[in-house]
Design a protein around this motif. Structure first.
Motif, short mmCIF file in Angstrom:
data_model
loop_
_atom_site.label_atom_id
_atom_site.label_comp_id
_atom_site.label_asym_id
_atom_site.label_seq_id
_atom_site.Cartn_x
_atom_site.Cartn_y
_atom_site.Cartn_z
N SER A 2 -63.34 23.45 -15.35
CA SER A 2 -61.92 23.59 -14.34
C SER A 2 -62.16 23.28 -13.03
O SER A 2 -61.37 22.97 -12.32
CB SER A 2 -61.33 24.89 -14.53
OG SER A 2 -61.93 25.79 -14.10
N THR A 3 -63.13 23.69 -12.30
CA THR A 3 -63.68 23.64 -10.85
C THR A 3 -63.84 22.02 -10.52
O THR A 3 -63.28 21.74 -9.63
CB THR A 3 -64.90 24.27 -10.63
OG1 THR A 3 -64.56 25.80 -10.95
CG2 THR A 3 -65.24 24.29 -8.91
N PHE A 4 -64.30 21.37 -11.77
CA PHE A 4 -64.59 19.93 -11.24
C PHE A 4 -63.54 19.26 -11.22
O PHE A 4 -63.11 18.34 -10.55
CB PHE A 4 -65.55 19.40 -12.34
CG PHE A 4 -65.76 17.91 -12.41
CD1 PHE A 4 -66.49 17.35 -11.47
CD2 PHE A 4 -64.90 17.20 -13.28
CE1 PHE A 4 -66.64 15.75 -11.34
CE2 PHE A 4 -65.16 15.74 -13.34
CZ PHE A 4 -66.07 15.21 -12.51
N ILE A 5 -62.50 19.55 -12.20
CA ILE A 5 -61.13 19.05 -12.44
C ILE A 5 -60.48 19.24 -11.28
O ILE A 5 -59.63 18.35 -10.52
CB ILE A 5 -60.38 19.40 -13.56
CG1 ILE A 5 -61.36 18.76 -14.89
CG2 ILE A 5 -58.91 18.84 -13.68
CD1 ILE A 5 -60.71 19.25 -16.30
N ALA A 6 -60.29 20.57 -10.71
CA ALA A 6 -59.72 20.80 -9.47
C ALA A 6 -60.09 20.24 -8.19
O ALA A 6 -59.41 19.62 -7.37
CB ALA A 6 -59.75 22.46 -9.31
N ALA A 7 -61.38 20.02 -8.07
CA ALA A 7 -62.18 19.27 -6.94
C ALA A 7 -61.55 17.83 -7.05
O ALA A 7 -61.28 16.98 -5.98
CB ALA A 7 -63.52 19.49 -6.98
N PHE A 8 -61.88 17.09 -8.17
CA PHE A 8 -61.17 15.78 -8.32
C PHE A 8 -59.82 15.60 -7.99
O PHE A 8 -59.44 14.69 -7.29
CB PHE A 8 -61.76 15.26 -9.94
CG PHE A 8 -61.49 14.06 -10.33
CD1 PHE A 8 -62.35 13.12 -9.61
CD2 PHE A 8 -60.34 13.51 -10.93
CE1 PHE A 8 -61.95 11.70 -9.80
CE2 PHE A 8 -60.16 12.21 -10.98
CZ PHE A 8 -61.20 11.20 -10.61
N VAL A 9 -59.00 16.26 -8.47
CA VAL A 9 -57.68 16.28 -8.17
C VAL A 9 -57.36 16.54 -6.68
O VAL A 9 -56.77 15.69 -5.85
CB VAL A 9 -56.84 17.23 -8.80
CG1 VAL A 9 -55.47 17.43 -8.24
CG2 VAL A 9 -56.87 17.02 -10.36
N VAL A 10 -58.04 17.39 -5.87
CA VAL A 10 -57.75 17.49 -4.57
C VAL A 10 -58.16 16.22 -3.88
O VAL A 10 -57.87 15.78 -2.91
CB VAL A 10 -58.69 18.86 -3.95
CG1 VAL A 10 -58.85 18.65 -2.59
CG2 VAL A 10 -58.05 19.95 -4.54
N LEU A 11 -59.48 15.66 -4.08
CA LEU A 11 -60.00 14.45 -3.73
C LEU A 11 -59.04 13.16 -3.92
O LEU A 11 -58.75 12.43 -2.89
CB LEU A 11 -61.49 14.10 -4.23
CG LEU A 11 -62.13 13.00 -3.97
CD1 LEU A 11 -62.62 13.26 -2.37
CD2 LEU A 11 -63.31 12.61 -4.50
N LEU A 12 -58.38 13.15 -5.09
CA LEU A 12 -57.39 12.20 -5.18
C LEU A 12 -56.11 12.35 -4.26
O LEU A 12 -55.60 11.11 -4.00
CB LEU A 12 -57.15 11.98 -6.87
CG LEU A 12 -58.08 11.55 -7.89
CD1 LEU A 12 -57.51 11.71 -9.24
CD2 LEU A 12 -58.44 10.09 -7.42
N VAL A 13 -55.76 13.58 -4.29
CA VAL A 13 -54.87 13.77 -3.10
C VAL A 13 -55.13 13.47 -1.96
O VAL A 13 -54.17 12.76 -1.39
CB VAL A 13 -54.30 15.23 -3.48
CG1 VAL A 13 -53.34 15.60 -2.21
CG2 VAL A 13 -53.79 15.62 -4.54
N PHE A 14 -56.16 13.57 -1.31
CA PHE A 14 -56.48 13.07 -0.04
C PHE A 14 -56.68 11.68 0.22
O PHE A 14 -56.14 11.25 0.86
CB PHE A 14 -57.86 13.69 0.43
CG PHE A 14 -57.91 15.07 0.98
CD1 PHE A 14 -57.03 15.69 2.07
CD2 PHE A 14 -58.50 16.08 0.24
CE1 PHE A 14 -56.77 17.02 2.24
CE2 PHE A 14 -58.42 17.38 0.61
CZ PHE A 14 -57.65 17.90 1.61
#
Length: 74
Positions: A2-14
């Motif tokens: 879930s940490t990986f998915i959250a980091a990936f989503v934040v990166l995509l948002v940026f």
């Protein structure tokens, strides 16, 4: 996981926000410090006597510029 998915989503948002900023301003992302030019280095290879490979590349670039200038239509 879930940490990986959250980091990936934040990166995509940026990335999405940066792309929207580019579309609105039509200005590419650039650094604020000026790069090597800010400390007095005009080129990536700032040596007085470049290596043979660099000299050949510089000669090719110069020959190409001269050819383009010579064959310029306008």
């Amino acid at each position: 996981m879930s940490t990986f998915i959250a980091a990936f989503v934040v990166l995509l948002v940026f990335f999405l926000l940066m792309s929207i900023g580019y579309l609105v301003k039509r200005k590419a992302v650039e650094g604020s410090c000026g790069g090597l030019g800010a400390i007095g280095i005009e080129k990536a290879c700032d040596c007085d006597d470049p290596c043979d490979r660099r000299k050949r590349r510089m000669e090719k670039e110069q020959a190409r510029k001269e050819m383009l200038e010579k064959n310029r239509i306008i």
